[in-house]
Motif scaffolding. Structure first.
Motif, PDB file in Angstrom:
ATOM      1  N   TRP A   1     -11.603   0.689 -12.304  1.00 30.75           N
ATOM      2  CA  TRP A   1     -12.902   0.478 -12.952  1.00 30.75           C
ATOM      3  C   TRP A   1     -13.566   1.799 -13.318  1.00 30.75           C
ATOM      4  O   TRP A   1     -14.090   1.970 -14.434  1.00 30.75           O
ATOM      5  CB  TRP A   1     -13.819  -0.341 -12.054  1.00 30.75           C
TER       6      TRP A   1
ATOM      7  N   SER B   1     -16.265  -7.517 -10.409  1.00 33.56           N
ATOM      8  CA  SER B   1     -15.549  -7.339 -11.678  1.00 33.56           C
ATOM      9  C   SER B   1     -16.361  -7.873 -12.851  1.00 33.56           C
ATOM     10  O   SER B   1     -16.408  -7.251 -13.927  1.00 33.56           O
ATOM     11  CB  SER B   1     -14.191  -8.052 -11.619  1.00 33.56           C
TER      12      SER B   1
ATOM     13  N   VAL C   1      -7.229  -3.271 -14.560  1.00 30.94           N
ATOM     14  CA  VAL C   1      -7.656  -3.606 -13.200  1.00 30.94           C
ATOM     15  C   VAL C   1      -6.640  -4.476 -12.485  1.00 30.94           C
ATOM     16  O   VAL C   1      -6.178  -4.152 -11.385  1.00 30.94           O
ATOM     17  CB  VAL C   1      -9.042  -4.293 -13.216  1.00 30.94           C
TER      18      VAL C   1
END
Length: 238
Positions: free
Chosen positions: A170, A57, A86
């Motif tokens: 993402w 991330s 997310v």
């Protein structure tokens, strides 16, 4: 906003390809498919599994921020969008899993070997489920230790796929916030990574193709909603 919707939809369609291909070919996981050849895909699945998912991330967040459209160059706004899309997606996944209560492919196959139903597995405590998984090598002698270890950590339900939700969130942010013409090399790399993770979830016996499809569709709708709200408030401020 219409261009962003097209880009988001393009990203979602691309991400659906692995699961759709599995459905078209009639492929599904069963116990005899456990093999050391799936190890590279296990490594891709680890990029989403804790703690490596946090590292992933951070890296994706930095790449997205550095290449984002001018509208989202504000660091605080970019971070907020990433967190909402997310981690909000992971929250949605956590709410849906117990509601649908669908068994994982490896659970279905293992319970068939034990002449039990999948519901029997989910009636057990966490430690009892893990003990049943440890017995899997009795039925599948070639079961790799790393795959069995992965199952031991993920004894919950199948639908929808949290890993697929993660990569879809993402990927859709990248397609929604980057210029496709200017950032196509980066988009290709992120798309290939997302495909590998999606394949890994099916090859490791963790998810059915429908789980992946549902994750992508829900992530598409949620990401689009977040971006619509963002544009609404940004236009009001201006």
């Amino acid at each position: 906003m219409s261009k962003q919707l097209k880009n988001l939809t393009l990203g979602a369609i691309l991400l659906l390809l692995p699961a759709l291909l599995a459905l078209v070919c009639g492929w599904h996981w069963h116990g005899q498919q456990t093999s050391i050849t799936a190890y590279p895909f296990y490594l891709f699945t680890q990029t989403v599994t804790r703690p490596w998912g946090i590292v992933t991330s951070i890296l994706l967040g930095l790449l997205l921020y550095r290449n984002a459209l001018p509208l989202t160059r504000n660091l605080g706004v970019s971070l907020l969008l990433m967190v909402i899309v997310v981690w909000g997606g992971q929250g949605i996944k956590s709410l849906l899993k117990p509601y649908f209560a669908q068994p994982r492919p490896y659970v279905v196959a293992l319970m068939e070997e034990m002449h039990q139903t999948p519901s029997y597995f989910y009636q057990q405590t966490q430690s009892e489920r893990q003990q049943l998984i440890r017995e899997a090598s009795t039925f599948w002698p070639t079961l790799p230790a790393w795959q069995q270890g992965h199952w031991l950590k993920e004894t919950g339900y199948s639908f929808p796929s949290g890993h697929s939700f993660f990569v879809a969130s993402w990927l859709l942010l990248f397609y929604g916030l980057l210029s496709i013409k200017k950032s196509w090399p980066l988009l290709i790399i992120v798309t290939l990574w997302a495909w590998a993770v999606m394949w890994s979830r099916m090859l490791l016996g963790m998810h059915w193709p429908r789980d992946l499809i549902a994750s992508v569709v829900i992530a598409w709708g949620f990401t689009f909603l977040v971006l619509v709200i963002y544009h609404f408030f940004s236009h009001r401020r201006s």
